[in-house]
Design a protein around this motif. Structure first.
Motif, short mmCIF file in Angstrom:
data_model
loop_
_atom_site.label_atom_id
_atom_site.label_comp_id
_atom_site.label_asym_id
_atom_site.label_seq_id
_atom_site.Cartn_x
_atom_site.Cartn_y
_atom_site.Cartn_z
N SER A 249 -10.36 -9.13 4.09
CA SER A 249 -11.49 -9.96 4.52
C SER A 249 -11.03 -10.78 5.72
O SER A 249 -9.83 -10.97 5.94
N LYS A 250 -12.02 -11.25 6.48
CA LYS A 250 -11.70 -12.10 7.63
C LYS A 250 -11.35 -13.50 7.14
O LYS A 250 -11.96 -14.01 6.20
N VAL A 251 -10.37 -14.11 7.79
CA VAL A 251 -10.02 -15.49 7.50
C VAL A 251 -10.94 -16.36 8.36
O VAL A 251 -10.88 -16.29 9.59
N ARG A 252 -11.78 -17.14 7.73
CA ARG A 252 -12.84 -17.88 8.45
C ARG A 252 -12.33 -18.81 9.53
O ARG A 252 -12.85 -18.85 10.63
N PHE A 253 -11.31 -19.60 9.24
CA PHE A 253 -10.88 -20.61 10.21
C PHE A 253 -10.22 -20.02 11.45
O PHE A 253 -9.87 -20.73 12.37
N THR A 254 -10.06 -18.70 11.51
CA THR A 254 -9.47 -18.06 12.70
C THR A 254 -10.54 -17.42 13.57
O THR A 254 -10.22 -16.74 14.54
N GLY A 255 -11.80 -17.61 13.22
CA GLY A 255 -12.87 -17.02 14.00
C GLY A 255 -12.93 -15.51 13.85
O GLY A 255 -13.41 -14.81 14.74
N GLY A 256 -12.43 -14.98 12.75
CA GLY A 256 -12.48 -13.55 12.50
C GLY A 256 -11.36 -12.77 13.15
O GLY A 256 -11.39 -11.54 13.17
N LYS A 257 -10.36 -13.45 13.68
CA LYS A 257 -9.27 -12.78 14.38
C LYS A 257 -8.10 -12.45 13.47
O LYS A 257 -7.22 -11.70 13.86
N THR A 258 -8.08 -13.02 12.28
CA THR A 258 -7.02 -12.75 11.31
C THR A 258 -7.66 -12.22 10.04
O THR A 258 -8.71 -12.70 9.61
N LEU A 259 -7.01 -11.24 9.44
CA LEU A 259 -7.48 -10.67 8.19
C LEU A 259 -6.55 -11.08 7.06
O LEU A 259 -5.33 -11.09 7.23
N ALA A 260 -7.14 -11.42 5.92
CA ALA A 260 -6.37 -11.60 4.69
C ALA A 260 -6.40 -10.23 4.02
O ALA A 260 -7.47 -9.71 3.71
N MET A 261 -5.22 -9.62 3.86
CA MET A 261 -5.14 -8.30 3.26
C MET A 261 -4.26 -8.35 2.02
O MET A 261 -3.27 -9.07 1.99
N ARG A 262 -4.66 -7.58 1.02
CA ARG A 262 -3.87 -7.49 -0.21
C ARG A 262 -3.48 -6.02 -0.40
O ARG A 262 -4.33 -5.15 -0.50
N LEU A 263 -2.16 -5.82 -0.42
CA LEU A 263 -1.59 -4.50 -0.67
C LEU A 263 -0.65 -4.63 -1.86
O LEU A 263 0.22 -5.50 -1.85
#
Length: 117
Positions: free
Chosen positions: A57-71
């Motif tokens: 999912s997109k990390v909100r406070f980065t303006g959509g430039k960073t993704l939180a990913m779970r592997l």
């Protein structure tokens, strides 16, 4: 003799972190044969998982430039195209390219059966 096929998707200059700890400033995200791999700056595998088991999912406070990913149950922060090398200098990535790369990666994860939200 078999020819080595190119990966389906490669993003370079990826900033990869786990919590507040950086793992790679110039890493890679590679998708090949339905598997997503996070690679460090020198090409060492940080983690990998079948696309169907990746959550992002997109990390909100980065303006959509960073993704939180779970592997494999481990959460990473992934910023594709974040670093821009110019010789020995490192500059921040161009914002529109970073956001586009994040969107492309989310789309690819969803198309591969992963969870996007």
């Amino acid at each position: 003799m078999t020819a080595h096929a190119e990966p389906e998707y490669v993003v370079d200059q990826v900033q990869i972190g786990k919590g507040i700890r950086p793992l790679a400033q110039h890493g890679y995200v590679i998708v090949e044969n339905g598997v997503l791999e996070l690679l460090g700056s020198r090409g060492r595998v940080i983690d990998s998982a079948p696309m169907g088991r990746v959550r992002a999912s997109k990390v909100r406070f980065t303006g959509g430039k960073t993704l939180a990913m779970r592997l494999n149950g481990t959460r990473y922060h992934v910023s594709p195209k974040w670093g821009d090398k110019a010789g020995h200098l490192v500059r921040p990535g161009r914002p529109h390219e970073v956001e586009r790369a994040a969107d492309e990666l989310l789309h690819l994860i969803e198309a591969g059966g992963g969870t996007v939200g």
